[in-house]
Write a protein that holds these residues in place. Structure first.
Motif, mmCIF file in Angstrom:
data_model
loop_
_atom_site.group_PDB
_atom_site.id
_atom_site.type_symbol
_atom_site.label_atom_id
_atom_site.label_comp_id
_atom_site.label_asym_id
_atom_site.label_seq_id
_atom_site.Cartn_x
_atom_site.Cartn_y
_atom_site.Cartn_z
ATOM 1 N N ASP A 43 35.760 -22.977 54.073
ATOM 2 C CA ASP A 43 36.546 -24.399 53.531
ATOM 3 C C ASP A 43 37.442 -24.065 52.508
ATOM 4 O O ASP A 43 38.246 -24.846 52.197
ATOM 5 C CB ASP A 43 35.113 -24.619 52.690
ATOM 6 C CG ASP A 43 34.048 -25.457 53.255
ATOM 7 O OD1 ASP A 43 34.258 -25.942 54.417
ATOM 8 O OD2 ASP A 43 32.948 -25.626 52.792
ATOM 9 N N ASN A 44 37.779 -22.698 52.292
ATOM 10 C CA ASN A 44 38.974 -22.442 51.438
ATOM 11 C C ASN A 44 39.929 -21.709 52.206
ATOM 12 O O ASN A 44 40.958 -20.845 51.777
ATOM 13 C CB ASN A 44 38.516 -21.334 50.138
ATOM 14 C CG ASN A 44 37.806 -22.522 49.116
ATOM 15 O OD1 ASN A 44 38.388 -23.060 48.401
ATOM 16 N ND2 ASN A 44 36.393 -22.261 49.362
ATOM 17 N N ASP A 45 40.135 -21.938 53.510
ATOM 18 C CA ASP A 45 41.186 -21.782 54.456
ATOM 19 C C ASP A 45 41.515 -20.090 54.570
ATOM 20 O O ASP A 45 42.661 -19.525 54.658
ATOM 21 C CB ASP A 45 42.619 -22.219 54.149
ATOM 22 C CG ASP A 45 42.373 -23.733 54.192
ATOM 23 O OD1 ASP A 45 41.809 -24.233 55.382
ATOM 24 O OD2 ASP A 45 43.060 -24.633 53.549
ATOM 25 N N MET A 46 40.347 -19.102 54.426
ATOM 26 C CA MET A 46 40.408 -17.881 54.691
ATOM 27 C C MET A 46 41.239 -17.258 53.763
ATOM 28 O O MET A 46 42.518 -16.528 54.020
ATOM 29 C CB MET A 46 40.709 -17.424 56.083
ATOM 30 C CG MET A 46 39.591 -18.019 56.971
ATOM 31 S SD MET A 46 40.050 -17.975 58.607
ATOM 32 C CE MET A 46 41.075 -19.648 58.675
ATOM 33 N N PRO A 47 41.176 -16.973 52.304
ATOM 34 C CA PRO A 47 41.993 -16.372 51.369
ATOM 35 C C PRO A 47 42.203 -14.869 51.635
ATOM 36 O O PRO A 47 41.196 -14.320 52.237
ATOM 37 C CB PRO A 47 41.346 -16.896 50.176
ATOM 38 C CG PRO A 47 39.967 -17.055 50.454
ATOM 39 C CD PRO A 47 39.675 -17.713 51.533
ATOM 40 N N ALA A 48 43.063 -14.520 50.961
ATOM 41 C CA ALA A 48 42.978 -12.964 51.024
ATOM 42 C C ALA A 48 41.752 -12.224 50.257
ATOM 43 O O ALA A 48 41.681 -11.108 50.681
ATOM 44 C CB ALA A 48 44.358 -12.545 50.330
ATOM 45 N N SER A 49 41.103 -12.971 49.453
ATOM 46 C CA SER A 49 40.221 -12.229 48.699
ATOM 47 C C SER A 49 39.031 -13.366 48.187
ATOM 48 O O SER A 49 39.547 -14.447 47.851
ATOM 49 C CB SER A 49 40.486 -11.591 47.638
ATOM 50 O OG SER A 49 39.305 -11.263 46.853
ATOM 51 N N ILE A 50 37.957 -13.200 48.331
ATOM 52 C CA ILE A 50 36.907 -14.279 48.041
ATOM 53 C C ILE A 50 37.130 -14.564 46.297
ATOM 54 O O ILE A 50 36.995 -15.629 45.886
ATOM 55 C CB ILE A 50 35.531 -13.849 48.150
ATOM 56 C CG1 ILE A 50 34.517 -15.156 47.765
ATOM 57 C CG2 ILE A 50 35.291 -12.572 47.383
ATOM 58 C CD1 ILE A 50 33.046 -14.632 48.374
ATOM 59 N N LYS A 51 37.725 -13.679 45.682
ATOM 60 C CA LYS A 51 37.987 -13.763 44.325
ATOM 61 C C LYS A 51 39.059 -14.743 43.970
ATOM 62 O O LYS A 51 39.348 -15.126 42.973
ATOM 63 C CB LYS A 51 38.076 -12.520 43.511
ATOM 64 C CG LYS A 51 37.028 -11.428 43.657
ATOM 65 C CD LYS A 51 37.048 -10.124 42.863
ATOM 66 C CE LYS A 51 37.335 -10.511 41.616
ATOM 67 N NZ LYS A 51 37.043 -9.098 40.818
ATOM 68 N N ASP A 52 39.932 -15.041 44.970
ATOM 69 C CA ASP A 52 40.985 -16.000 45.081
ATOM 70 C C ASP A 52 40.201 -17.349 44.750
ATOM 71 O O ASP A 52 41.293 -18.422 44.561
ATOM 72 C CB ASP A 52 41.872 -15.917 46.183
ATOM 73 C CG ASP A 52 42.709 -14.379 45.982
ATOM 74 O OD1 ASP A 52 42.828 -13.856 45.001
ATOM 75 O OD2 ASP A 52 43.111 -14.195 47.055
ATOM 76 N N ILE A 53 39.321 -17.645 45.120
ATOM 77 C CA ILE A 53 38.555 -18.926 44.984
ATOM 78 C C ILE A 53 38.248 -19.472 43.812
ATOM 79 O O ILE A 53 37.649 -18.601 42.944
ATOM 80 C CB ILE A 53 37.269 -18.919 46.039
ATOM 81 C CG1 ILE A 53 37.892 -18.849 47.448
ATOM 82 C CG2 ILE A 53 36.680 -20.446 46.032
ATOM 83 C CD1 ILE A 53 36.654 -18.426 48.615
ATOM 84 N N SER A 54 38.491 -20.556 43.211
ATOM 85 C CA SER A 54 38.301 -21.001 41.763
ATOM 86 C C SER A 54 36.794 -21.027 41.543
ATOM 87 O O SER A 54 36.080 -21.703 42.644
ATOM 88 C CB SER A 54 39.301 -22.111 41.484
ATOM 89 O OG SER A 54 38.759 -23.358 42.332
ATOM 90 N N GLY A 55 36.476 -21.019 40.236
ATOM 91 C CA GLY A 55 35.012 -21.197 39.954
ATOM 92 C C GLY A 55 35.021 -21.510 38.425
ATOM 93 O O GLY A 55 35.880 -21.062 37.803
ATOM 94 N N PRO A 56 33.817 -21.689 37.856
ATOM 95 C CA PRO A 56 33.584 -21.768 36.329
ATOM 96 C C PRO A 56 34.079 -20.530 35.900
ATOM 97 O O PRO A 56 33.511 -19.216 36.400
ATOM 98 C CB PRO A 56 32.100 -21.861 36.225
ATOM 99 C CG PRO A 56 31.843 -22.974 37.419
ATOM 100 C CD PRO A 56 32.615 -22.269 38.545
ATOM 101 N N LEU A 57 34.640 -20.604 34.621
ATOM 102 C CA LEU A 57 35.444 -19.386 34.031
ATOM 103 C C LEU A 57 36.184 -18.632 35.125
ATOM 104 O O LEU A 57 36.132 -17.272 34.789
ATOM 105 C CB LEU A 57 34.122 -18.524 33.295
ATOM 106 C CG LEU A 57 33.326 -19.146 32.514
ATOM 107 C CD1 LEU A 57 32.277 -18.357 31.700
ATOM 108 C CD2 LEU A 57 34.315 -19.586 31.045
ATOM 109 N N GLY A 58 36.413 -19.014 36.134
ATOM 110 C CA GLY A 58 37.355 -18.443 37.060
ATOM 111 C C GLY A 58 36.480 -17.568 38.087
ATOM 112 O O GLY A 58 36.857 -16.486 38.640
ATOM 113 N N GLN A 59 35.345 -17.633 38.181
ATOM 114 C CA GLN A 59 34.289 -16.677 38.959
ATOM 115 C C GLN A 59 33.869 -17.844 40.050
ATOM 116 O O GLN A 59 33.004 -18.546 39.848
ATOM 117 C CB GLN A 59 33.110 -16.363 37.936
ATOM 118 C CG GLN A 59 33.687 -15.480 36.705
ATOM 119 C CD GLN A 59 34.049 -14.157 37.299
ATOM 120 O OE1 GLN A 59 33.622 -13.578 38.133
ATOM 121 N NE2 GLN A 59 35.199 -13.674 36.633
#
Length: 259
Positions: free
Chosen positions: A111-127
């Motif tokens: 869904d997030n176009d295969m980022p370099a890292s899963i941690k590049d995907i945004s979430g609450p408090l950046g998590q």
């Protein structure tokens, strides 16, 4: 500043985000074995996707899987409308939540176009772990909800070798779907393969370098009544010395994509 961020994150997690909500699960009693007599659900379609797009090393052909993203979403919908019930054996519950976590992680990456890292995907408090996007029976959950709010509380630390966070240093994504009948055997295999993989360096029994997973979740492994070294030695081909000085390897969060 970093300490404040971690403190806020801890408060946020413990206060709200990782509760099991209405998800049903059993907790293993002391020395209780996982029941593996039957399977309530059919995980075969997910199993086919894993065998088609995951290699023996656990890396994922995301470009290929994206062509069958609809099939993955169909499986997640199937899990959503068939949540665990009280009459399910605990083995089927473990299988359900492990598959849910792993399939939802694959879905998130696509869904997030295969980022370099899963941690590049945004979430609450950046998590990203706190991102509530997993639908189960009409309620939304995060990866943290499934891992910390359910799987960790079920009482078998082998879950840390069975769930996959789409990163290089994670235990590999198994090419088999977990089921009520194979979950104990498959978790045991996942533990053995991970401990003896290059994610750990056991070449020096007096000073092993373990995966940071053993640092992140030390209490889960030692709550079994064993020391961390004794827990690892259950699965290690190269045994660690009792009283060894243990160091931890840096975690590589790069995407577990096939090259």
């Amino acid at each position: 500043m970093k300490k404040i961020t971690y403190l806020l994150l801890f408060i946020f997690i413990t206060a709200s985000c990782v509760g099991a909500g209405s998800l049903y699960y059993d907790t293993l009693e002391a020395n209780e074995q996982i029941s593996t007599n039957r399977s309530q659900l059919d995980h075969s379609e997910y199993d086919k996707l894993l065998k088609r797009y995951v290699n023996e090393e656990g890396f994922v052909d995301y470009e290929g899987l994206k062509k069958e993203h609809a099939a993955l979403k169909s499986y997640l919908t199937y899990l959503s409308v068939n949540p665990p019930k009280k009459d399910w054996e605990n083995g089927e519950q473990f299988a359900y939540y492990i598959n849910l976590y792993n399939a939802a992680t694959l879905d998130l990456i696509l869904d997030n176009d295969m980022p370099a890292s899963i941690k590049d995907i945004s979430g609450p408090l950046g998590q990203v772990w706190l991102k509530e996007y997993i639908n189960v029976n009409g309620e939304m959950y995060s990866l943290a909800s499934i891992e910390k709010g359910v799987l960790q509380k079920m009482g078998d630390p082998r879950i840390h070798f069975a769930i996959n966070c789409a990163s290089y240093s994670c235990p590999k994504l198994m090419r088999d779907a977990f089921t009520g009948s194979n979950v104990d055997e498959l978790m045991d295999r996942a533990a053995r393969e991970f401990v003896n993989s290059d994610k750990n360096d056991l070449s020096d029994p007096a000073n092993p370098k373990l995966s940071s997973i053993f640092k992140f979740y030390t209490s889960d492994f030692t709550d079994t009544g064993k020391s961390l070294v004794a827990y690892v030695n259950q699965y290690a081909d190269q045994k660690i010395n009792t009283g060894a000085k243990v160091d931890f390897k840096e975690y590589d969060w790069s995407l577990n994509d096939q090259e």
